[in-house]
Design a protein around this motif. Structure first.
Motif, mmCIF file in Angstrom:
data_model
loop_
_atom_site.group_PDB
_atom_site.id
_atom_site.type_symbol
_atom_site.label_atom_id
_atom_site.label_comp_id
_atom_site.label_asym_id
_atom_site.label_seq_id
_atom_site.Cartn_x
_atom_site.Cartn_y
_atom_site.Cartn_z
ATOM 1 N N GLN A 232 41.503 2.224 -54.114
ATOM 2 C CA GLN A 232 40.780 1.285 -54.211
ATOM 3 C C GLN A 232 39.578 1.395 -55.186
ATOM 4 O O GLN A 232 39.196 0.420 -56.269
ATOM 5 C CB GLN A 232 39.878 0.761 -52.975
ATOM 6 N N TYR A 233 39.021 2.517 -54.997
ATOM 7 C CA TYR A 233 38.044 2.739 -56.072
ATOM 8 C C TYR A 233 38.584 2.807 -57.409
ATOM 9 O O TYR A 233 37.894 2.350 -58.491
ATOM 10 C CB TYR A 233 37.410 4.191 -55.562
ATOM 11 N N GLN A 234 39.500 3.460 -57.755
ATOM 12 C CA GLN A 234 40.182 3.585 -58.976
ATOM 13 C C GLN A 234 40.419 2.129 -59.490
ATOM 14 O O GLN A 234 40.491 1.692 -60.864
ATOM 15 C CB GLN A 234 41.551 4.280 -59.187
ATOM 16 N N ARG A 235 40.914 1.354 -58.784
ATOM 17 C CA ARG A 235 41.360 -0.044 -59.020
ATOM 18 C C ARG A 235 40.102 -0.882 -59.319
ATOM 19 O O ARG A 235 40.166 -1.469 -60.613
ATOM 20 C CB ARG A 235 42.098 -0.611 -57.832
ATOM 21 N N HIS A 236 39.040 -0.616 -58.689
ATOM 22 C CA HIS A 236 37.829 -1.419 -59.013
ATOM 23 C C HIS A 236 37.062 -0.707 -60.523
ATOM 24 O O HIS A 236 36.602 -1.753 -61.291
ATOM 25 C CB HIS A 236 36.868 -1.150 -58.060
ATOM 26 N N ALA A 237 37.429 0.317 -60.615
ATOM 27 C CA ALA A 237 36.803 1.215 -61.862
ATOM 28 C C ALA A 237 37.669 0.503 -63.141
ATOM 29 O O ALA A 237 36.995 0.061 -64.193
ATOM 30 C CB ALA A 237 36.997 2.716 -61.843
ATOM 31 N N ARG A 238 39.059 0.364 -62.819
ATOM 32 C CA ARG A 238 39.791 -0.275 -63.893
ATOM 33 C C ARG A 238 39.345 -1.507 -64.263
ATOM 34 O O ARG A 238 39.358 -1.923 -65.287
ATOM 35 C CB ARG A 238 41.214 -0.071 -63.659
ATOM 36 N N GLN A 239 39.251 -2.487 -63.109
ATOM 37 C CA GLN A 239 38.658 -3.767 -63.341
ATOM 38 C C GLN A 239 37.440 -4.040 -64.116
ATOM 39 O O GLN A 239 37.146 -4.830 -64.905
ATOM 40 C CB GLN A 239 38.756 -4.620 -61.838
ATOM 41 N N GLN A 240 36.562 -3.014 -63.847
ATOM 42 C CA GLN A 240 35.292 -2.817 -64.470
ATOM 43 C C GLN A 240 35.242 -2.588 -65.977
ATOM 44 O O GLN A 240 34.866 -3.273 -67.175
ATOM 45 C CB GLN A 240 34.291 -2.058 -63.915
ATOM 46 N N ASP A 241 36.132 -1.723 -66.119
ATOM 47 C CA ASP A 241 36.634 -1.235 -67.750
ATOM 48 C C ASP A 241 36.960 -2.134 -68.226
ATOM 49 O O ASP A 241 36.810 -2.625 -69.581
ATOM 50 C CB ASP A 241 37.596 -0.108 -67.836
ATOM 51 N N ALA A 242 38.241 -3.255 -67.860
ATOM 52 C CA ALA A 242 38.888 -4.236 -68.372
ATOM 53 C C ALA A 242 37.730 -5.244 -68.836
ATOM 54 O O ALA A 242 37.926 -5.824 -69.898
ATOM 55 C CB ALA A 242 40.061 -4.899 -67.642
ATOM 56 N N SER A 243 37.187 -5.731 -67.819
ATOM 57 C CA SER A 243 35.864 -6.807 -67.979
ATOM 58 C C SER A 243 35.296 -6.409 -69.007
ATOM 59 O O SER A 243 34.536 -7.094 -69.738
ATOM 60 C CB SER A 243 35.330 -7.106 -66.549
ATOM 61 N N ALA A 244 34.628 -5.098 -69.071
ATOM 62 C CA ALA A 244 33.794 -4.693 -70.149
ATOM 63 C C ALA A 244 34.381 -4.972 -71.597
ATOM 64 O O ALA A 244 33.775 -5.241 -72.626
ATOM 65 C CB ALA A 244 33.191 -3.383 -69.952
ATOM 66 N N LEU A 245 35.668 -4.759 -71.626
ATOM 67 C CA LEU A 245 36.482 -4.772 -72.768
ATOM 68 C C LEU A 245 36.378 -6.271 -73.213
ATOM 69 O O LEU A 245 36.565 -6.425 -74.394
ATOM 70 C CB LEU A 245 37.779 -4.056 -72.764
ATOM 71 N N LEU A 246 36.700 -6.951 -72.258
ATOM 72 C CA LEU A 246 36.940 -8.419 -72.635
ATOM 73 C C LEU A 246 35.460 -9.203 -72.663
ATOM 74 O O LEU A 246 35.696 -10.237 -73.414
ATOM 75 C CB LEU A 246 37.906 -9.234 -71.487
ATOM 76 N N ALA A 247 34.765 -8.639 -72.559
ATOM 77 C CA ALA A 247 33.509 -9.470 -72.419
ATOM 78 C C ALA A 247 33.059 -9.327 -73.801
ATOM 79 O O ALA A 247 32.994 -8.531 -74.601
ATOM 80 C CB ALA A 247 32.478 -8.746 -71.238
ATOM 81 N N PRO A 248 32.192 -10.383 -74.243
ATOM 82 C CA PRO A 248 31.790 -10.409 -75.745
ATOM 83 C C PRO A 248 30.654 -9.272 -75.728
ATOM 84 O O PRO A 248 29.728 -9.394 -74.883
ATOM 85 C CB PRO A 248 31.109 -11.916 -75.912
ATOM 86 N N GLN A 249 30.700 -8.922 -76.663
ATOM 87 C CA GLN A 249 29.656 -7.640 -76.712
ATOM 88 C C GLN A 249 28.688 -8.267 -77.468
ATOM 89 O O GLN A 249 28.259 -9.003 -78.460
ATOM 90 C CB GLN A 249 30.409 -6.753 -77.834
#
Length: 195
Positions: free
Chosen positions: A117-134
């Motif tokens: 669950q921790y790993q899944r949450h971390a991957r979701q955070q990474d993905a949303s950081a990549l997709l979010a406009p910088q």
């Protein structure tokens, strides 16, 4: 030493006990007068008598001839946890190997679930950081080679860049006749890409 007067087992509760002196009194279940009991009447199992415990005993006579309880046995009536344990008994029954294995597997499964669950949450955070406009900070202008020095007209400029600097930063300039934000359109800034 006490002499047995009766082989018939009676029951009662230990109503008082003086552990320092090693004696107490039993209240017979059928009523009647409390009976004296000495520590020597209890089994030598390492446990001490406890006030309120149910016991069975035989009626005997003491050295003085008075009736007293002899051959005392603890009764396992009611909740066994209320009765004292012998010193040699474990505090709780041992666990079977199957129960220990099931407990271990359960702990490992819970830990693995938490980790995934921790790993899944971390991957979701990474993905949303990549997709979010910088958020990009606007480039900081390099130290300008120009400075406001009182010039106000296009004829005093030497390039379009200098004219833009004066139009944006210096007061009282007269370089944008049509008010479109492009200075000196006839002299220096003739195309939108002029520098």
């Amino acid at each position: 030493m006490a002499k047995a007067a009766s082989n018939m087992a009676l029951t009662g509760k230990l109503s008082s006990w003086n552990d320092d002196r090693g004696f107490g009194f039993i209240a017979p279940r059928d009523g009647g007068r409390e009976l004296f009991v000495h520590i020597s009447a209890f089994p030598r199992d390492g446990s001490r008598p406890t006030v309120g415990e149910t016991v069975s005993f035989e009626l005997g006579r003491g050295k003085d001839g008075k009736p007293q309880a002899v051959k005392v046995l603890r009764q396992a009536l009611g909740d066994p946890s209320t009765y004292p344990r012998a010193a040699s008994q474990p505090a709780r029954p041992g666990r079977s190997p199957v129960n220990a294995l099931v407990g271990f597997v359960l702990v490992v499964a819970i830990a693995a679930f938490g980790y995934f669950q921790y790993q899944r949450h971390a991957r979701q955070q990474d993905a949303s950081a990549l997709l979010a406009p910088q958020a990009v900070d606007p480039p900081q202008p390099a130290a300008s080679v120009y400075r406001c020095d009182g010039r106000t007209h296009c004829s005093q400029m030497s390039s379009c860049a200098e004219a833009r600097f004066f139009l944006r930063n210096c007061p009282g300039v007269e370089m944008d006749g049509d008010g479109d934000g492009v200075p000196c359109e006839q002299q220096w800034c003739t195309s939108p890409f002029a520098k």
